[in-house]
Design an enzyme around this catalytic site. Structure first.
Site, PDB file in Angstrom:
ATOM      1  N   ASP A  80       0.857  -1.180   0.000  1.00  0.00           N
ATOM      2  CA  ASP A  80       0.000   0.000   0.000  1.00  0.00           C
ATOM      3  C   ASP A  80       0.893   1.229   0.000  1.00  0.00           C
ATOM      4  O   ASP A  80       1.949   1.250   0.639  1.00  0.00           O
ATOM      5  CB  ASP A  80      -0.964  -0.002   1.190  1.00  0.00           C
ATOM      6  CG  ASP A  80      -0.259  -0.052   2.531  1.00  0.00           C
ATOM      7  OD1 ASP A  80       0.063   1.013   3.082  1.00  0.00           O
ATOM      8  OD2 ASP A  80      -0.019  -1.178   3.035  1.00  0.00           O
ATOM      9  N   ASP A 169      -9.954   3.160   5.424  1.00  0.00           N
ATOM     10  CA  ASP A 169      -8.853   3.110   6.383  1.00  0.00           C
ATOM     11  C   ASP A 169      -9.290   3.852   7.634  1.00  0.00           C
ATOM     12  O   ASP A 169      -9.317   5.081   7.675  1.00  0.00           O
ATOM     13  CB  ASP A 169      -7.617   3.760   5.744  1.00  0.00           C
ATOM     14  CG  ASP A 169      -6.417   3.826   6.685  1.00  0.00           C
ATOM     15  OD1 ASP A 169      -6.523   3.366   7.830  1.00  0.00           O
ATOM     16  OD2 ASP A 169      -5.373   4.360   6.257  1.00  0.00           O
ATOM     17  N   GLU A 171      -8.539   4.159  11.599  1.00  0.00           N
ATOM     18  CA  GLU A 171      -7.504   3.835  12.584  1.00  0.00           C
ATOM     19  C   GLU A 171      -7.231   5.052  13.450  1.00  0.00           C
ATOM     20  O   GLU A 171      -8.003   6.007  13.459  1.00  0.00           O
ATOM     21  CB  GLU A 171      -6.226   3.385  11.863  1.00  0.00           C
ATOM     22  CG  GLU A 171      -5.714   4.411  10.855  1.00  0.00           C
ATOM     23  CD  GLU A 171      -4.394   4.020  10.222  1.00  0.00           C
ATOM     24  OE1 GLU A 171      -3.416   3.882  10.982  1.00  0.00           O
ATOM     25  OE2 GLU A 171      -4.335   3.849   8.983  1.00  0.00           O
TER      26      GLU A 171
END
Length: 281
Positions: A80, A169, A171
C-alpha cells in the site's frame, strides 16, 4: 437580631454553586467517553493535514515484533502506498513478487493524493491488480460525505478483473484524540454511513482496514461488519493475532512498515486467483 450585611445574600449563592457542580459533573462524564477529547496529547507532534497514511499509528500504539513465519497457506504479496512514497518503482516491486497494490486516493473531504495517477496507473500498467483507499477523519465530515468524495476522486470500482473494491482506512487519529471525539456508538454509526454510501455508489462492499486494539477502543469491538465487509488487519508481528469481533478470518494482513522498495507490505489470504476474485466481486 443579627445585622443585615449589604451585598448578595448567602442564599442566592446556592443555585450558582449547584449549577457549577452540575456543569463539572457533565464535563467529567463527557471526558470519560472514549475519544471524547479532540486535542492531540501534550508533546505529540501533529503532522500536516493530508499526510496520514495507512498504518501510521501501528508501531506507536501496538508495537512491532518480528516478521511472519513461513506458512503452508498460500498468500499473495501486496503493498500500500500514498504520497509519502512519491513515484514508485513498480517494475522493481513486480520483480520482487508483489502482485497487487492499494493506493491512497483521499483523506476526509479536503485532500487528494498528489501522486495518485503515477501510483494507481503505474501499478496497473505493470500488471498488478490494484485499488484505492480512503483515510477516514470522522470528526470533520459525515461518513456519507467522505464516501462520496472518495468515489468521486479515484475510489470507484469497475468489473475489469484488475480493480479491487475501495478501502475504508479507519484507525488512530494522527491529528488528535485516537477516536476522533466520537463515542463508540457514534463511531459505529459513522462507519455504517460510509460503507452504506459506498455500496450504493459502487455496488461493492468496502474493505475495512483497522487494527484490533483500535477497533476495541473506538467501536467497543463491534461485530456488525464481519458478514459484509472484508477485513484488512494491521499487526506488525510474527502472527496475525486476535482479529476484531465479527471476522473469523482476515482477507489481508499488513505485517510490516519496513518492507523492501516501499515500507508497507501485506499478505493477501489466498493465491492470486483469490485476489482476482475479490476484484471481480
Amino acid at each position: 437580631m443579627p445585622a443585615h450585611r449589604s451585598g448578595t445574600p448567602r442564599t442566592s449563592r446556592r443555585p450558582r454553586l449547584a449549577a457549577a457542580g452540575t456543569l463539572l459533573t457533565s464535563l467529567a462524564l463527557l471526558l470519560a467517553l472514549p475519544g471524547a477529547a479532540t486535542a492531540a496529547p501534550a508533546g505529540k507532534d501533529v503532522p500536516a493535514r493530508g499526510t496520514a497514511r495507512m498504518g501510521q499509528g501501528v508501531i506507536e500504539h501496538d508495537g512491532q515484533g518480528g516478521l511472519p513465519r513461513d506458512s503452508r497457506v498460500v498468500q499473495t504479496e501486496g503493498v500500500d502506498v500514498s504520497s509519502h512514497q512519491g513515484n514508485v518503482a513498480w517494475g522493481t516491486l513486480w520483480n520482487s513478487g508483489v502482485r497487487w497494490a492499494y493506493v491512497k486516493a483521499t483523506e476526509g473531504t479536503y485532500y487528494k493524493n498528489t501522486s495518485f495517477a503515477q501510483q494507481y496507473n503505474g501499478s496497473y500498467n505493470i500488471g498488478m491488480i490494484r485499488g484505492a483507499y480512503h483515510f477516514a477523519t470522522p470528526n470533520t465530515t459525515s461518513g456519507a460525505a467522505q464516501a462520496n468524495y472518495f468515489v468521486d476522486n479515484g475510489g470507484g470500482w469497475s468489473r475489469d478483473g484488475k480493480t479491487l473494491p475501495g478501502v475504508l482506512d479507519i484507525e488512530w487519529n494522527p491529528y488528535g484524540a485516537q477516536c476522533y471525539g466520537l463515542s463508540q456508538a457514534g463511531m459505529v454509526n459513522w462507519i455504517r454511513d460510509f460503507t452504506t454510501t459506498y455500496r450504493a455508489r459502487t455496488g461493492r462492499d468496502a474493505v475495512i482496514y483497522t487494527a484490533t486494539s483500535w477497533w476495541k477502543d473506538c467501536t467497543g469491538n463491534n461485530a456488525g461488519f464481519g458478514a459484509t465487509n472484508p477485513l484488512w488487519v494491521a499487526r506488525y508481528n510474527t502472527t496475525v493475532g486476535e482479529l476484531p469481533a465479527g471476522w473469523p478470518v482476515q482477507t489481508i494482513w499488513q505485517y510490516t512498515s519496513t518492507g523492501p522498495v516501499v515500507g508497507d507490505h501485506n499478505r493477501f489470504n489466498g493465491a492470486i486467483d483469490r485476489v482476482r476474485a475479490l476484484a471481480n466481486g
